[in-house]
Design a protein around this motif. Sequence first.
Motif, PDB file in Angstrom:
ATOM      1  N   LEU A  96       6.817   4.107  -3.952  1.00 23.09           N
ATOM      2  CA  LEU A  96       6.891   3.645  -2.574  1.00 23.09           C
ATOM      3  C   LEU A  96       8.038   4.368  -1.871  1.00 23.09           C
ATOM      4  O   LEU A  96       9.161   4.391  -2.362  1.00 23.09           O
ATOM      5  CB  LEU A  96       7.139   2.134  -2.578  1.00 23.09           C
TER       6      LEU A  96
ATOM      7  N   SER B 236      10.767   2.384  -4.452  1.00 20.11           N
ATOM      8  CA  SER B 236      10.351   1.873  -5.758  1.00 20.11           C
ATOM      9  C   SER B 236       9.609   2.994  -6.448  1.00 20.11           C
ATOM     10  O   SER B 236       8.777   3.653  -5.855  1.00 20.11           O
ATOM     11  CB  SER B 236       9.453   0.655  -5.569  1.00 20.11           C
TER      12      SER B 236
ATOM     13  N   GLN C 177      -2.322   1.081  -0.835  1.00 22.77           N
ATOM     14  CA  GLN C 177      -2.628   0.166  -1.930  1.00 22.77           C
ATOM     15  C   GLN C 177      -4.130  -0.042  -2.114  1.00 22.77           C
ATOM     16  O   GLN C 177      -4.545  -1.086  -2.628  1.00 22.77           O
ATOM     17  CB  GLN C 177      -1.985  -1.193  -1.643  1.00 22.77           C
TER      18      GLN C 177
ATOM     19  N   HIS D  84       6.427  -2.183   5.670  1.00 20.66           N
ATOM     20  CA  HIS D  84       7.217  -1.880   4.472  1.00 20.66           C
ATOM     21  C   HIS D  84       6.688  -0.637   3.771  1.00 20.66           C
ATOM     22  O   HIS D  84       6.793  -0.507   2.553  1.00 20.66           O
ATOM     23  CB  HIS D  84       7.213  -3.079   3.518  1.00 20.66           C
ATOM     24  N   PHE D  85       6.038   0.245   4.541  1.00 30.43           N
ATOM     25  CA  PHE D  85       5.529   1.525   4.044  1.00 30.43           C
ATOM     26  C   PHE D  85       4.415   1.369   3.011  1.00 30.43           C
ATOM     27  O   PHE D  85       4.142   2.301   2.258  1.00 30.43           O
ATOM     28  CB  PHE D  85       6.684   2.382   3.479  1.00 30.43           C
ATOM     29  N   GLN D  86       3.756   0.221   2.980  1.00 30.11           N
ATOM     30  CA  GLN D  86       2.694   0.002   1.990  1.00 30.11           C
ATOM     31  C   GLN D  86       1.284   0.109   2.574  1.00 30.11           C
ATOM     32  O   GLN D  86       0.316   0.187   1.812  1.00 30.11           O
ATOM     33  CB  GLN D  86       2.865  -1.384   1.333  1.00 30.11           C
TER      34      GLN D  86
ATOM     35  N   CYS E 106      -0.268  -4.358 -11.492  1.00 32.61           N
ATOM     36  CA  CYS E 106       0.466  -4.711 -10.261  1.00 32.61           C
ATOM     37  C   CYS E 106       0.672  -6.203 -10.148  1.00 32.61           C
ATOM     38  O   CYS E 106       1.341  -6.662  -9.223  1.00 32.61           O
ATOM     39  CB  CYS E 106      -0.278  -4.190  -9.034  1.00 32.61           C
TER      40      CYS E 106
END
Lengths: 311, 311
Positions: free
Chosen positions: A72, A82, A162, A156-158, A177
């Motif tokens: 991440l 992360s 995903q 949050h840049f996700q 996960c």
Amino acid sequence: MKALAIDLGGTHANCAIVEDHKILFSKRLDLDSAQVLGSVLPLFTSSFRELMSEARFATKDFAGLAMSTCGLVDSARARILSSPKKWDDAPGVDFVGWCRREFSLPMKMENDARMALMGERYAGTARGCNDLAMITLGTGIGTAVMIGGKLLHGKHFQAGNQGGHQPVVFNGRDCTCGGVGCAEAEAAGWALPQIARDWPRFRESLLAKEPAINYEILFRLAAEGDAVARAIQDRCIHVWAATAVGMIHAFDPEIVIFGGGVLESADLIIPFVQAHVNAHTWSPWGKAQIRAAELGNDAGLLGAVPLLSTN
Amino acid sequence: MKALAIDLGGTHANCAIVEDHKILFSKRLDLDSAQVLGSVLPLFTSSFRELMSEARFATKDFAGLAMSTCGLVDSARARILSSPKKWDDAPGVDFVGWCRREFSLPMKMENDARMALMGERYAGTARGCNDLAMITLGTGIGTAVMIGGKLLHGKHFQAGNQGGHQPVVFNGRDCTCGGVGCAEAEAAGWALPQIARDWPRFRESLLAKEPAINYEILFRLAAEGDAVARAIQDRCIHVWAATAVGMIHAFDPEIVIFGGGVLESADLIIPFVQAHVNAHTWSPWGKAQIRAAELGNDAGLLGAVPLLSTN
């Protein structure tokens, strides 16, 4: 435009000099023995000095340095948030400071799935497309999304990253996960050995004789007529197709790119996924096109110029 | 700010005068006998004239008119792109021209799921939140997404809107959208009667005695101890929870709002979904909050002021 580019994985990295659509020079670094990312930065420095010397370029010839990495990424601050366990120190590493100190260059960083999308859009199969998604099938399943010419990041840049953790079997297999029935848990490379072992009649299959099971072996045995391998292959492709449907219904793209080594079998995968998408997506404007990635492992490096050109 | 607001459904519409967070006056129109949308516009005109007369307001008191409608909406042009079958003429209706002609006011239009999100963010359970998703459980499952304070639309206005058509059982039940195993096909109101009839031991359940099966009846019989109703209820909530996980992994929100009549049983639904999300989403920053909508059917009308305030 010339750029320095790094594609950082868990066990190795590629450093390259990129000019527009071409990788001019590159050097692969084996990082198996490296314990922390801080210790890798000097290797990057010396590699780029070597490459520049070989190419007879000076730092002033480059617009900047672009880094692609798994995990991440806070692309606004060029920080790893992360990372795979190996790089425990990653969140504390100041790449921007390092790049300024060593090369007096600006640097940008992006998640590897997003960089591959940028590369394929700039120099690969989706040139000029502003609304696309990419699904990379590997050990995990990495995804990225661009809407209206802008990478989707989310708070949050996700966001868009995903897609491998969409639940495609809401009460299915446990995922690494923490999820249940994620596309990864049902059809990623890491899950494949257990999926195979749990398959009815696994012991009668040639798969049972393999010391390790991966997509390549699965597709080869399926092609050779092994019924269990064929059934597992069909199920994986079906899950990937459903993942594409999920991405299309979520993000409204015109093109969905599939990448990863298993796309060696693109002739089996792409037509099935396209037919599944044609039959099972609702989109009055037409149907999203399913395409195989063209750039392979170079995509992340070739995302460097468009990334550095982005505000 | 004062606004005229319309919430247009398939069988009825609500016209209202809204001031900031409040609906000041409203009028419900029964549209069962209306065949085309073109014939409904004069009803809207006369309803707003009545409401304005009652309120002693003139058209110049209003910033504009905002319309919420089911179906696919081109919000840039304020056109309905695709609508429930009843309004076959919808794509050809020039709402902007009508509004200018009748009231000399600008007008904006948005899909009802997005308008409900706008309303809940402006006046309901998610005030001030810039990154959120909303899932409305009804006959279908409507969803909408906001990222960074902007509604997500996508190239063809479908992004974020199709969360009801995420495949949650990749080889599951057929959906009306053409999809397979969509959240809607597995747990929406329209699918519930068939899901129940297909359930093992359905005939032993009190559900079999009901002339029609809906969430309200299902939840009541489950509460009364009917084992089949309880099992179906649990499965529906599980699917809704997986849908929330899918939305969180796709769009990276901080809040996911659940709306719709079945949220009368929010005390059963919200804690289960929150626990499921806490256990099964990957998000290093923290966990998305699951909340019940506060505004009910008013949400779409209360989205009027924020919609008209948006560039």
